[in-house]
Structures are given as C-alpha cells and as structure tokens.
Design a protein around this motif. Structure first.
Motif, PDB file in Angstrom:
ATOM      1  N   VAL A 157       0.370  -1.327  -0.194  1.00 47.49           N
ATOM      2  CA  VAL A 157       0.376  -0.223  -0.016  1.00 47.49           C
ATOM      3  C   VAL A 157       0.963   0.941  -0.176  1.00 47.49           C
ATOM      4  N   TYR A 186      -2.855  -1.096 -10.231  1.00 40.71           N
ATOM      5  CA  TYR A 186      -3.450  -1.509  -8.768  1.00 40.71           C
ATOM      6  C   TYR A 186      -4.638   0.424  -9.021  1.00 40.71           C
ATOM      7  N   ASN A 188      -7.400   2.099  -8.606  1.00 42.08           N
ATOM      8  CA  ASN A 188      -9.426   1.828  -8.217  1.00 42.08           C
ATOM      9  C   ASN A 188     -10.027   3.336  -8.575  1.00 42.08           C
ATOM     10  N   ALA A 190     -12.143   5.179  -7.353  1.00 37.30           N
ATOM     11  CA  ALA A 190     -12.373   5.411  -6.391  1.00 37.30           C
ATOM     12  C   ALA A 190     -11.446   6.847  -5.404  1.00 37.30           C
ATOM     13  N   THR A 215      -3.456  -3.228 -16.501  1.00 38.84           N
ATOM     14  CA  THR A 215      -3.137  -4.709 -16.425  1.00 38.84           C
ATOM     15  C   THR A 215      -4.853  -4.861 -15.965  1.00 38.84           C
ATOM     16  N   ARG A 216      -5.630  -4.968 -14.859  1.00 34.52           N
ATOM     17  CA  ARG A 216      -6.537  -5.610 -14.782  1.00 34.52           C
ATOM     18  C   ARG A 216      -7.657  -4.774 -15.722  1.00 34.52           C
ATOM     19  N   TYR A 246       2.007  -9.572 -18.483  1.00 38.48           N
ATOM     20  CA  TYR A 246       0.710 -10.424 -18.762  1.00 38.48           C
ATOM     21  C   TYR A 246      -0.165 -10.949 -20.170  1.00 38.48           C
TER      22      TYR A 246
ATOM     23  N   TYR B 261     -13.873  -7.385  -9.238  1.00 39.14           N
ATOM     24  CA  TYR B 261     -12.680  -6.346  -8.904  1.00 39.14           C
ATOM     25  C   TYR B 261     -12.639  -5.356  -8.903  1.00 39.14           C
ATOM     26  N   SER B 265     -12.627  -2.860  -5.258  1.00 36.96           N
ATOM     27  CA  SER B 265     -11.648  -2.706  -5.130  1.00 36.96           C
ATOM     28  C   SER B 265     -11.934  -0.932  -5.088  1.00 36.96           C
ATOM     29  N   MET B 266     -12.963  -0.506  -4.739  1.00 40.90           N
ATOM     30  CA  MET B 266     -13.818   0.696  -4.897  1.00 40.90           C
ATOM     31  C   MET B 266     -14.748   0.524  -3.363  1.00 40.90           C
ATOM     32  N   ALA B 300      -4.576 -11.497 -15.326  1.00 40.20           N
ATOM     33  CA  ALA B 300      -3.248 -10.725 -14.164  1.00 40.20           C
ATOM     34  C   ALA B 300      -4.179 -10.898 -12.320  1.00 40.20           C
ATOM     35  N   GLY B 301      -4.725 -11.790 -11.870  1.00 35.86           N
ATOM     36  CA  GLY B 301      -4.898 -11.697 -10.718  1.00 35.86           C
ATOM     37  C   GLY B 301      -5.313 -10.000  -9.909  1.00 35.86           C
ATOM     38  N   VAL B 302      -5.120 -10.370  -9.265  1.00 40.28           N
ATOM     39  CA  VAL B 302      -6.071  -8.620  -7.728  1.00 40.28           C
ATOM     40  C   VAL B 302      -5.295  -8.491  -7.670  1.00 40.28           C
ATOM     41  N   GLY B 303      -3.159  -8.839  -7.694  1.00 39.48           N
ATOM     42  CA  GLY B 303      -2.288  -8.077  -7.562  1.00 39.48           C
ATOM     43  C   GLY B 303      -2.108  -8.142  -5.942  1.00 39.48           C
ATOM     44  N   LYS B 304      -1.201  -7.518  -5.386  1.00 32.31           N
ATOM     45  CA  LYS B 304      -0.526  -7.653  -3.636  1.00 32.31           C
ATOM     46  C   LYS B 304      -1.550  -7.135  -2.750  1.00 32.31           C
ATOM     47  N   ASN B 305      -2.175  -5.691  -2.962  1.00 34.81           N
ATOM     48  CA  ASN B 305      -3.145  -4.569  -2.171  1.00 34.81           C
ATOM     49  C   ASN B 305      -4.596  -4.676  -2.266  1.00 34.81           C
TER      50      ASN B 305
END
Lengths: 313, 313
Positions: A157, A186, A188, A190, A215-216, A246, B261, B265-266, B300-305
């Motif tokens: 974070v 990463y 979003n 918001a 990426t996402r 990816y 996601y 994430s929001m 990509a996966g959801v990521g570390k955060n």
C-alpha cells in the motif's frame, strides 16, 4: 504543454517511449520516424518520443536524439522525453525537447530497486536538473511523473499522504507539473478521484497528467474518475503497448485509440482523428512484426452513431 | 431481487443466457448445471439461467426449464430467465423462475426486425404477461429490459426522451423494474450518467439494472458513470461471452471477473469471491471447448494490494 483552446483534453502519446522500451525488439529508426509523423498527422499534440538512457541499458532508445530532432520539425507538435537523471536531462535538453518527465517513485523501496537512489538522493538529482534547466535551458518544461502512487509491488500500500507529500516536495523543488502514474495497474476509480482531487487542491495549476495502466482492465474506468477530478491530460499508448507482464489480453498502457473514442463520445474534444490514428498502427506493425497490439476500436470501429465532439461556439 | 444488507451492488450473472445463446455450439446440460452451481458457489446471488424460446430457434436454450429446476435448489440464489413473449413467460412461470426479463426495444425498427412487433403490439404482450403473473403467479418479478437505449444500428440515434417514455410506459403497464441495456456497445459515460439519473428521477424504486456491452472497450467506464447515477445492479457475463460480432478482443458483455474486481476495489461489497469465480471458468471451458474467454483478472490476478470491501459496521 498548455492545451489549445480548440481541445478539451490533451492525449499525450507515450508508445514510442513507454511502449517500445518494454519490448525486447528494437523498432528500426526510419519506421519510428514515419510512425511518429503518422501519430502527429492523426492530430496528437504531444508525443513522448523516447527515453534518454544509456544505449547499453536500453538499446531500443538509442536513437532518441534523432527522434527528437525529427519530431521538432513537425508543426504544432510538443516533443517530450523521459529522463532518469541529470545526465539524461542534459542530453534531452541538448537534443531540443520541449519537456522532460522525471519518473519519481513515491515508494522508496521501488526507487532503490529501480534506480538505486534513496528519496534524499532523488531530491538532489531533481534540484540539479531544475538548476540546469533554469541556467541553460529556460522554457523547457519539467514534469515529475510520480510512480507507484496507487500501490507498489514492493512496498504494498502507498498512502495518499505519501503521494501528496512527494507531489508538494516536487513543486517546492521547482518542477512545472506533477503527474501521477499507476505503475502496476492497481488503481481503482474511487482512489483515483480522491488522489487527483487532493493533487488539484494542493498543487493548483501544477497538477498534471494521469498515467494509467490497463493490467486489470480498469484503465478507462479510472479515466472517467480522473475526468471528474478535473484531470485534462492523459497518457496513452497506441495499441496499448508497454509494460505488459501478462498475456494475452492484459495490455500495459491504456490504448490511445480506445481513449480517444471514450473522450470524443463524451463530447470532449481531443483534436485526434480516429481513422488516421488507427491507420498509424500500420507503422508499428511493420516496425515490430508479430508484436501483439491491443484495443477494441480498431476491430469494432466507432459505430454508426459516433460523431466527433463539436467545437465550442 | 432486493439486495441483501450485506452487499452494496448486485452482480447479475447473464452468461448462461446472453452468453450461451450467442454461441453456436450448445453447452451440454450436465456441464451447465455444474457451472451454474459453481457460479452460485462463488457468491453470485442472481443468475439468468436461460431464455424461454422455441428450441428450434435456439437449441442452446432447450434445457432452460431443467436449469431453472436445478438453480431453484440452490439456497440463496435468485433465478431469472429471459422471455420474448407471453408464451415464453408462461413456460418460465411454470418452470419456477423468480423473475423474468422482457426485452423491449426502444427503437421500433429494431423491434420489428427482431420480434416482428410494433410498439403497440409489444405493449399488448406486456399487458398480457403482467395479467398472467397477477392472476396465476403472484410474487414472480417482471423486469422490462429496455434495449437500444444508447443507440441502434437500424434507427441510429435513440433519444433520452424516447427511452424515458418507454420506461414510464412499462411502469404504467405494471412491470416491477425497468433496466437499460446498451445493445450494441454505443454507450458513453456522459450519456449513461444522464439517462440513468433521469430513470431514477422518473421511476424511483422501479429503476433497475444496467446492462453494458464491451464492444468498444467502454464497459467498465460506463459502470463508473452508472454507479454515480445510483445504479446498484449490473448485468455481467463470465468470460465476457455473448453478443460478440467482432474478434478478437471485442468481447460482448462486460466481464463478471473484471466487474467484481472493479467494485470490490472501490470498496463496494458484491458478496463474490474472485478466486472461486475464476475457478468456475473451468466448467465453461469444458462445456465450450475452444471458445474464447475474455477478462483481465483471470490472467493478471488481483494484485498484492487487493482486499475485499469490508462489511459495514
């Protein structure tokens, strides 16, 4: 750059830098030149043509000075380049760029891993770059491009306060503009709305561009949020090339073609002609055979209802 | 359905209907059953399991009643189906659905081309469906799913007034909910914000879901705008399957995986577990070998955060 009165949003094309530097193959210089001309011809007003880094580190960027010289001949185009340090800045200034972007990691672990510098060392470097500009190259703009603003694979974070403190510090050091980048996809919407609103509140006219990765698949969703926060400059990359860890489908940067469609369909003037923009992909295809290009608009077209945003009357 | 208090946004999964009916191959019923169970298991609360249409027209949907019977056994799942007319509605009611969606073209040329009915004839049909429900199947919800709201390949521009007039008419005819669909991927966020705000102002609690297509890559951007306009139910399709006239990359419906996601994430709770959702793709892959699946999150996966939105306290 300052937007012309005839556009609402500035689309800053970064594919020749962010895109090409993350692809192993090197696009031949003559094709780069044709491509940059075609991008400008499509109406793009600002292009980051390359990165001033040692050729042994990034041979893809070895022709950067030549690209700058070419791009500066194109009427109405604002020519920018990325520079990692004072040495790169000097080379960029001497080559004749109109703006440099200094990438600044808000995450110190990321800074150490990437350029082996602590924050204190980064501040010294920025100070030296600003001093050089002030002394010998007045009029050239300096943008601090804050990276890892929305999270970092090393630090995890990154807080809004950390990002804002770094933005304020950059303004104190004398940069002309502070942009925010979502380095690893990463962000979003918001968070984007929140951070860019604070950036604008704290930095006023120095609040700069948004640089999102897709990426996402959240790139254009984040653009909508940034627009609400008053952002008027967006980095994007033709074909979405760049920074793509990816495959397939997970493009790196947001796709210029899709971004221009989004903005124009919302009634925001970009000055970019989508057909000519899509046509410019041909040079990229020739210059990087077999490289995957992304984007929906090149396949789907703009649709029957699409009209370009009208000039304000 | 009414949202539970433990979620903020209802993700309504439409892949078994909107996705499968646009794919030529038929997914075997036993695999459909496993897939629907896996989707519910991932936390999806509402699934449109199929379409009650003549099997000779859409053989992919021939097992719809069997799917409804199966889905109704799953605790906590709200089971819906699409029906084109009174005959389909009766079959759906008898099969035990909890909600039907009637697709209603705002564009009359589209209505004539698609179901060979004028608006006047459509109103009669809706009236008959509502009467049947009121008389014999009280408690089953009826949603009017307005299509071509954001533009039509036949009519061209569809005005906000035309869409709102149709929404009001549907409310007068006694439907429980009016959703708006971007049939061909023409919607832009400015338009979405405007039209859904009016829908909410004019219909109050009857204002329903948003159904976006990702033809031009603008799906999640439109979701951000719809959220601002107060929309709390979104249709989405696992793997983005459905209604895909272009290839590759131009998926049809917005991708459930990427939508969940975005929302989580929001900070918006969906009740959906992304890992289990991604795992459910396996049944789709087995059921439709070789069919292209879309989405960034599965790669990509959801990521570390990433953290799921927390329960409100």
């Amino acid at each position: 750059m300052h937007h012309g009165q005839d556009i609402d949003v500035l689309v800053s094309e970064v594919a020749p830098r962010d895109g090409l530097q993350s692809i192993k193959a090197t696009m031949p210089t003559p094709l780069k030149l044709r491509w940059i001309s075609a991008l400008a011809d499509a109406g793009l007003r600002e292009i980051e043509v390359g990165s001033f880094v040692p050729a042994k580190l990034l041979p893809q960027m070895a022709d950067c000075a030549e690209l700058v010289a070419h791009a500066r001949q194109i009427s109405g185009l604002f020519v920018t380049a990325l520079v990692p340090n004072l040495r790169g800045a000097q080379a960029a200034f001497e080559a004749g760029v109109q703006k440099i972007t200094l990438p600044i990691s808000v995450s110190e672990p990321h800074s150490l891993a990437n350029i082996r510098k602590t924050h204190a060392q980064v501040f010294e470097e920025v100070q030296a770059v600003v001093a050089l500009r002030n002394e010998r190259f007045p009029g050239v703009e300096i943008e601090a491009g804050l990276s890892t603003v929305f999270g970092c694979t090393l630090q995890g974070v990154v807080t809004d306060d950390q990002s804002l403190a770094m933005a304020v510090k950059m303004a104190e050091l004398g940069v002309d503009e502070v942009g925010l980048a979502d380095t690893v996809g990463y962000a979003n919407p918001a968070q984007v709305r929140r951070v860019f609103t604070r950036l604008r509140n704290e930095l006023g006219a120095l609040a700069g561009s948004a640089h999102f990765h897709n990426t996402r698949g959240q790139g254009l969703a984040n653009v909508v949020a940034a627009l609400e926060a008053g952002v008027t400059t967006f980095d994007a990359s033709q074909g979405g090339i760049g920074g793509c860890p990816y495959a397939p489908g997970a493009s790196g940067n947001i796709v210029t073609e899709d971004l221009v469609y989004l903005l124009e369909s919302m009634g925001l003037r970009t000055g970019v002609d989508i057909d000519r923009l899509v046509a410019a992909r041909e040079w990229l295809r020739q210059g990087l055979p077999g490289e995957a290009l992304y984007g929906f608009i090149p396949d789907a077209g703009v649709g029957k209802n699409f009209t370009y945003a009208k000039e304000a009357v």
